[in-house]
Design an enzyme around this catalytic site. Structure first.
Site, PDB file in Angstrom:
ATOM      1  N   HIS A 382       8.218  67.266 -43.546  1.00 15.39           N
ATOM      2  CA  HIS A 382       9.428  66.878 -44.288  1.00 15.39           C
ATOM      3  C   HIS A 382       9.138  66.253 -45.638  1.00 15.39           C
ATOM      4  O   HIS A 382      10.074  65.828 -46.311  1.00 15.39           O
ATOM      5  CB  HIS A 382      10.259  65.883 -43.483  1.00 15.39           C
ATOM      6  CG  HIS A 382      10.827  66.440 -42.222  1.00 15.39           C
ATOM      7  ND1 HIS A 382      12.082  66.999 -42.160  1.00 15.39           N
ATOM      8  CD2 HIS A 382      10.308  66.544 -40.984  1.00 15.39           C
ATOM      9  CE1 HIS A 382      12.320  67.397 -40.923  1.00 15.39           C
ATOM     10  NE2 HIS A 382      11.243  67.140 -40.185  1.00 15.39           N
ATOM     11  N   LYS A 573      22.516  57.947 -50.373  1.00 22.73           N
ATOM     12  CA  LYS A 573      21.259  58.348 -49.729  1.00 22.73           C
ATOM     13  C   LYS A 573      20.346  57.144 -49.735  1.00 22.73           C
ATOM     14  O   LYS A 573      20.682  56.127 -50.344  1.00 22.73           O
ATOM     15  CB  LYS A 573      20.612  59.517 -50.488  1.00 22.73           C
ATOM     16  CG  LYS A 573      20.565  59.297 -52.011  1.00 22.73           C
ATOM     17  CD  LYS A 573      19.963  60.472 -52.758  1.00 22.73           C
ATOM     18  CE  LYS A 573      20.929  61.606 -52.972  1.00 22.73           C
ATOM     19  NZ  LYS A 573      20.488  62.867 -52.394  1.00 22.73           N
ATOM     20  N   ARG A 574      19.181  57.252 -49.061  1.00 22.07           N
ATOM     21  CA  ARG A 574      18.236  56.149 -49.141  1.00 22.07           C
ATOM     22  C   ARG A 574      17.899  55.847 -50.601  1.00 22.07           C
ATOM     23  O   ARG A 574      17.860  56.739 -51.441  1.00 22.07           O
ATOM     24  CB  ARG A 574      16.959  56.498 -48.371  1.00 22.07           C
ATOM     25  CG  ARG A 574      17.103  56.371 -46.873  1.00 22.07           C
ATOM     26  CD  ARG A 574      17.434  54.951 -46.453  1.00 22.07           C
ATOM     27  NE  ARG A 574      16.285  54.090 -46.568  1.00 22.07           N
ATOM     28  CZ  ARG A 574      15.603  53.597 -45.534  1.00 22.07           C
ATOM     29  NH1 ARG A 574      15.985  53.874 -44.300  1.00 22.07           N
ATOM     30  NH2 ARG A 574      14.565  52.825 -45.710  1.00 22.07           N
ATOM     31  N   LYS A 579      14.470  59.742 -55.885  1.00 23.47           N
ATOM     32  CA  LYS A 579      15.849  60.235 -55.808  1.00 23.47           C
ATOM     33  C   LYS A 579      16.640  59.875 -57.064  1.00 23.47           C
ATOM     34  O   LYS A 579      17.733  60.377 -57.292  1.00 23.47           O
ATOM     35  CB  LYS A 579      16.542  59.691 -54.564  1.00 23.47           C
ATOM     36  CG  LYS A 579      15.921  60.206 -53.247  1.00 23.47           C
ATOM     37  CD  LYS A 579      16.586  59.579 -52.039  1.00 23.47           C
ATOM     38  CE  LYS A 579      15.910  59.934 -50.726  1.00 23.47           C
ATOM     39  NZ  LYS A 579      16.201  61.296 -50.238  1.00 23.47           N
ATOM     40  N   THR A 681      19.926  67.126 -47.282  1.00 25.96           N
ATOM     41  CA  THR A 681      20.936  67.665 -46.374  1.00 25.96           C
ATOM     42  C   THR A 681      22.314  67.124 -46.757  1.00 25.96           C
ATOM     43  O   THR A 681      23.322  67.772 -46.517  1.00 25.96           O
ATOM     44  CB  THR A 681      20.619  67.304 -44.909  1.00 25.96           C
ATOM     45  OG1 THR A 681      20.195  65.940 -44.859  1.00 25.96           O
ATOM     46  CG2 THR A 681      19.531  68.191 -44.352  1.00 25.96           C
ATOM     47  N   LYS A 685      26.333  68.783 -47.159  1.00 25.03           N
ATOM     48  CA  LYS A 685      27.580  68.219 -46.623  1.00 25.03           C
ATOM     49  C   LYS A 685      28.629  68.105 -47.722  1.00 25.03           C
ATOM     50  O   LYS A 685      29.811  68.394 -47.506  1.00 25.03           O
ATOM     51  CB  LYS A 685      27.306  66.849 -45.991  1.00 25.03           C
ATOM     52  CG  LYS A 685      26.382  66.933 -44.779  1.00 25.03           C
ATOM     53  CD  LYS A 685      25.782  65.588 -44.386  1.00 25.03           C
ATOM     54  CE  LYS A 685      24.626  65.791 -43.407  1.00 25.03           C
ATOM     55  NZ  LYS A 685      23.793  64.585 -43.236  1.00 25.03           N
TER      56      LYS A 685
HETATM   57  C1  26Q Z   1       6.114  57.041 -41.149  1.00 30.27           C
HETATM   58  C2  26Q Z   1       5.139  56.161 -40.644  1.00 30.27           C
HETATM   59  C3  26Q Z   1       5.432  54.831 -40.427  1.00 30.27           C
HETATM   60  C4  26Q Z   1       6.716  54.364 -40.700  1.00 30.27           C
HETATM   61  C5  26Q Z   1       7.681  55.238 -41.173  1.00 30.27           C
HETATM   62  C6  26Q Z   1       7.388  56.569 -41.402  1.00 30.27           C
HETATM   63  C7  26Q Z   1       8.424  57.487 -41.903  1.00 30.27           C
HETATM   64  C8  26Q Z   1       9.729  57.342 -41.488  1.00 30.27           C
HETATM   65  C9  26Q Z   1      10.714  58.198 -41.936  1.00 30.27           C
HETATM   66  C10 26Q Z   1       8.120  58.525 -42.759  1.00 30.27           C
HETATM   67  C11 26Q Z   1       9.117  59.374 -43.191  1.00 30.27           C
HETATM   68  C12 26Q Z   1      10.417  59.219 -42.788  1.00 30.27           C
HETATM   69  C13 26Q Z   1      11.515  60.071 -43.219  1.00 30.27           C
HETATM   70  C14 26Q Z   1      11.414  61.126 -43.984  1.00 30.27           C
HETATM   71  C15 26Q Z   1      12.594  61.911 -44.352  1.00 30.27           C
HETATM   72  O1  26Q Z   1      13.716  61.563 -44.016  1.00 30.27           O
HETATM   73  N1  26Q Z   1      12.425  63.023 -45.059  1.00 30.27           N
HETATM   74  C16 26Q Z   1      13.569  63.832 -45.448  1.00 30.27           C
HETATM   75  O2  26Q Z   1      13.754  64.840 -44.449  1.00 30.27           O
HETATM   76  C17 26Q Z   1      14.939  65.555 -44.680  1.00 30.27           C
HETATM   77  C18 26Q Z   1      15.136  66.506 -43.520  1.00 30.27           C
HETATM   78  O3  26Q Z   1      14.215  67.540 -43.588  1.00 30.27           O
HETATM   79  C19 26Q Z   1      14.877  66.277 -46.011  1.00 30.27           C
HETATM   80  O4  26Q Z   1      16.124  66.884 -46.242  1.00 30.27           O
HETATM   81  C20 26Q Z   1      14.574  65.294 -47.137  1.00 30.27           C
HETATM   82  O5  26Q Z   1      14.394  65.995 -48.343  1.00 30.27           O
HETATM   83  C21 26Q Z   1      13.347  64.489 -46.798  1.00 30.27           C
HETATM   84  O6  26Q Z   1      13.125  63.486 -47.768  1.00 30.27           O
END
Ligand code: 26Q
Length: 842
Positions: A382, A573-574, A579, A681, A685
């Site tokens: 991702h 968004k976050r 972003k 995503t 929406k």
């Molecule tokens: C990893 C290790 C330790 C702590 C946290 C994490 C961690 C947590 C969440 C690493 C990544 C995430 C989230 C990533 C994420 O949300 N990516 C998004 O995924 C979406 C679905 O595919 C995409 O649409 C977005 O572009 C992408 O940023």
């Protein structure tokens, strides 16, 4: 309005009520209130009514749920295990009721009881067991697997505390713990009998020496067998939540694990007066499922996080293996009957764990075990952000999971041995291909581990898949050229249109029937209404009603008045530098200055809406929240621009807030630095709900552009290739600023404290970084972005034409349904056959 005859049938979804069903439902709600909640209607709180209603709806789910389980067994359907550390579900009451098509009956039953459905709906806490896109995608995919007819099993962690609640105090983000379970969760079933032991630490002992491998791949007598003797065990206990598919045809299961201590409390210590020590072990165990890590994309790297990852991966694989053996008697057929999808690398230990189970518990030699594993597992990536790529220090893994570390070395040896017979791969690429990163402290690369242990590895948009091949996985792609693919993300239209936008949904149903809800391509039929001005008028009215609903909520929460006639321009968004919320607010400042300079110009009124959480330790992102709030205060209190520009930052962004905001948006901000947003995503929406996108050529914006057509989207800025070229050749933010006087003036205002008179130096460092480094290329894209915004204004002036473009967005977004994405996964990766909806729709 001209409606073709055949489509004039009354839509089924928001159909009329059935008096006998209403009476029955009313009775069940009363019974649940009395005998389960234990309240008399006269004294029931709205929350009591919510619980009673949820339990009544749940009863109607359970029979079908059991049917689904039986069906999966008897038909030997291929099972799809979706392993994810995050499921960002949101509320479930409306979701369940809408998919069971019970909404009119349910509203009527509650009305007869003197209770307002919307008030009941609103007291359900969000299940916020995820950070953002990745977690929400998992929730959409669960719903779609149930809707298209796949035997999908979600596996994750039942966190006591989901993502923190965000408060805004004096413009700054404050994090407050989230407590979704304290009010009880009527959707889950505790399975006290479904428990597994998950081991940690200890040592690996040689078990016995045996001979060579026989034909079946079983190690009759492999060199040495090992056995792992963990130092401690934690118990994983299952909690199941039913996942209701469209029209309730299939009810799948989301199984979340909660951690419990395996050792009882130490009575001897307690008796010796060591009261706290006596509980220490228990606390340590239960901490594993205590809280969701709130870092979106920057791995925290803490031991507890690794324990969470192994805890849920191990419990899930044990459950899968147990189920497979009880049905088929041999593990050899696992890849035929089951497939495991890894949602990013968070469950990547599944590769080592499945190999360990096959070798240590079923007697396979390692190479055969790896082949079986590779035939079972697939991995979705991702993100390509370097700081988001997970890796764990070798010493930590050796201590916590010694047997897995051994197995990872052995997998690495088999993997690197492949290079020997591949002349085209230079031997100096060994370090890049290795599962172990040797630069400054040895670490296991979880992306590499997931890649090597998988049949397919997929990106989440076309561009992202391409960039995976060219960057992070370049070397691995050379060694395994057919492994990388991409499946562009999708979203479930049931939640993101039917449930959140009833005004638009009933208009669509009236025009084309409701077949699109199970078959999103049918939205195409709306295209013929683009020349129907009465229809466009009603389309615009639905949007207007949603804007009024949002404006009322904002007035209640923030005491800021928004004019529903203004363009609602939304970025939710976050909070993340890539972003580029900062680009958005800087352009808003430039626009504010332009309005002040020419107050009598014919400005198109705009409302700029922001929402999003920042990771607690991400100071820059938190500072940008503060800047947005500083700008909001100044702009909203400036009588000179009042009816032309408003800025609002809505606190505590979550799924429920998104459901309120998205239907009310005119303009959707999707402005990441090209090459950095894997897919997005939210972008889907918004377009689905009839917003036009202003965005960079990044992630799935590329595909949205292809589908809605170049006239119906506002694309600007550098491409991913251009960003890469500038990074290589050197990027000169000062030149960009010098070439754009509006940007220069904006930055000067921010730097000098115009928006922060209480602390004039607050943004000096921020502006300094933009001027000297500008890693995210804001200054490069600023002028193009500002010009596109004014183009947007010009389009918005012609309201009929805007409505036409907006309708074309809705009509052409069918492809972005998660049903389509799930069908692609099923055919290209899982080798699973969605059950045709035969007998489903009458
Ligand atoms: C990893 C290790 C330790 C702590 C946290 C994490 C961690 C947590 C969440 C690493 C990544 C995430 C989230 C990533 C994420 O949300 N990516 C998004 O995924 C979406 C679905 O595919 C995409 O649409 C977005 O572009 C992408 O940023």
């Amino acid at each position: 309005m001209n409606l073709p005859d055949v489509q004039n049938d009354p839509p089924r979804t928001e159909s009329r009520t059935d008096p006998s069903r209403v009476a029955e439902l009313k009775k069940t709600i009363e019974i649940k209130l009395l005998y389960v909640v234990g309240k008399d209607p006269a004294h029931a709180s709205i929350h009591d009514w919510y619980t009673a209603t949820a339990l009544a709806v749940r009863d109607r789910i359970v029979d079908r749920w059991i049917d689904t389980t039986r069906h999966t067994y008897s038909q030997s359907e291929k099972r799809v295990y979706y392993l994810s550390l995050e499921f960002l579900i949101g509320r479930l009451l409306t979701d369940s009721i809408a998919n069971l098509e019970m909404m009119p009956d349910c509203r009527a039953a509650l009305t007869e009881l003197g209770v307002d459905y919307d008030a009941v709906r609103a007291v359900e806490p969000d299940a916020a067991l995820g950070n953002g896109g990745l977690g929400r995608l998992a929730a959409c995919y669960m719903e779609s697997m149930a809707s298209v007819g796949l035997a999908g099993f979600g596996y994750g962690i039942r966190y006591d505390h989901g993502l923190f609640r965000q408060q805004i105090r004096d413009g700054w983000q404050i994090e407050v713990p989230e407590d979704w379970l304290t009010v009880g969760n009527p959707w889950e079933f505790e399975r006290a009998e479904v428990t597994f032991h998950v081991g940690f630490g200890g040592r690996v002992e040689p078990k016995e020496a045996v001979g060579a491998q026989d034909k079946s791949g079983l190690a009759k007598s492999a060199p040495t067998k090992f056995i792992w003797r963990p130092a401690e065990y934690v118990i994983a206990i299952a909690y199941d939540t039913p996942v209701v598919g469209w029209q309730g045809n299939r009810i799948n299961t989301l199984r979340l694990w909660s951690a419990r201590p395996s050792e009882p409390m130490q009575f001897d210590e307690f008796n010796r007066g060591l009261h706290l020590d006596a509980f220490a072990e228990q606390v340590r165990a239960t901490n594993i499922s205590r809280v969701l890590y709130p870092d979106d994309s920057t791995p925290a790297g803490q031991e507890l996080r690794l324990k969470q990852e192994y805890f849920f991966t191990s419990a899930s694989l044990q459950d899968m293996v147990r189920r497979h053996l009880s049905q088929f008697g041999t593990i050899a057929t696992l890849p035929k009957a089951a497939t495991v999808q890894l949602n990013d690398t968070h469950p990547a230990l599944a590769v080592a764990e499945l190999v360990r189970i096959l070798v240590d518990e079923h007697g396979y030699v390692l190479s055969t075990a790896l082949e079986l594993t590779q035939a079972t597992i697939a991995y979705t990536n991702h993100t390509l952000l370097p700081e988001a790529l997970e890796s764990w220090p070798v010493p930590l893994l050796e201590r916590l999971l010694p047997r897995h570390m051994q197995i990872i070395y052995e997998i690495n040896a088999l993997h690197l041995a492949k290079i020997a017979n591949r002349r085209e791969i230079p031997k100096d690429r060994l370090h890049a291909l290795s599962l172990i990163d040797e630069h400054g402290g040895r670490r296991v690369r979880m992306g590499h581990l997931a890649f090597v242990g998988s049949k397919r590895v997929n990106g989440v948009s076309g561009l992202h898949g391409q960039l995976m091949r060219e960057t992070v996985f370049k070397d691995l792609n050379q060694l395994y050229p057919d492994r990388i693919t991409h499946i562009t993300n999708g979203v479930t239209f049931r939640r993101w249109l039917v449930q959140c936008n009833p005004a638009l949904t009933s208009l669509i149903n009236e025009a084309i029937g409701d077949g699109w809800i199970g078959d999103a391509d049918q939205l195409k039929k709306l295209e013929k209404f683009t020349s129907d001005s009465a229809f466009l008028e009603r389309f615009a009215q639905a949007k207007r009603a949603n804007k009024e609903r949002l404006a009322a909520a904002v007035a209640r929460r923030l005491s800021v008045n928004l004019d529903p006639g203004a363009m609602f321009d939304v970025q939710i968004k976050r909070m993340h530098e890539y972003k580029r919320q900062l680009l958005n607010i800087l352009e808003a400042i430039a626009h504010y200055q332009a309005i002040k300079a020419e107050p009598n110009e014919d400005w198109v009124p705009r409302v700029k809406i922001f929402a999003g959480k920042a990771a607690a330790s991400y100071h820059r992102a938190k500072l940008i929240i503060k800047l947005i709030n500083d700008v909001a205060r100044m702009v909203n209190n400036d009588p000179a621009v009042r009816d032309k520009l408003r800025v609002a930052f809505l606190p505590n962004y979550n799924v429920s807030l998104a459901e309120l905001i998205i239907p009310a948006a005119d303009l959707s901000e999707q402005i990441s630095t090209a090459g950095m947003e894997a897919s997005g995503t939210g972008n889907m929406k918004f377009a689905l709900n009839g917003a036009l996108t202003i965005g960079t050529y990044d992630g799935a914006n590329v595909e949205i552009h292809q589908h809605v057509g170049a006239d119906n989207i506002l694309i600007f800025g550098l491409s991913a290739a251009e960003v890469a070229a500038r990074r290589r050749e050197g990027h000169d933010p000062r030149a960009n600023i010098a070439a754009c006087p509006e940007l220069a003036a904006t930055l000067e205002a921010v730097r000098s404290g115009v928006f922060s008179p209480d602390d004039p130096g607050r943004y000096a460092q921020l502006v300094d970084d933009l001027t000297n480094h500008d890693f995210f290329m804001l200054t490069a894209d600023f002028a193009a972005y500002a010009a596109k915004q004014r183009e947007g204004d010009d389009l918005y002036r012609n309201s009929g034409d805007w409505a036409r473009r907006a309708l074309l967005n809705t009509a052409r977004m069918g492809w972005f349904s998660s049903d389509r994405a799930i069908r692609e996964y099923a055919s290209e990766i899982w080798g699973a056959k969605p059950e045709t909806q035969a007998g489903a729709a009458e």
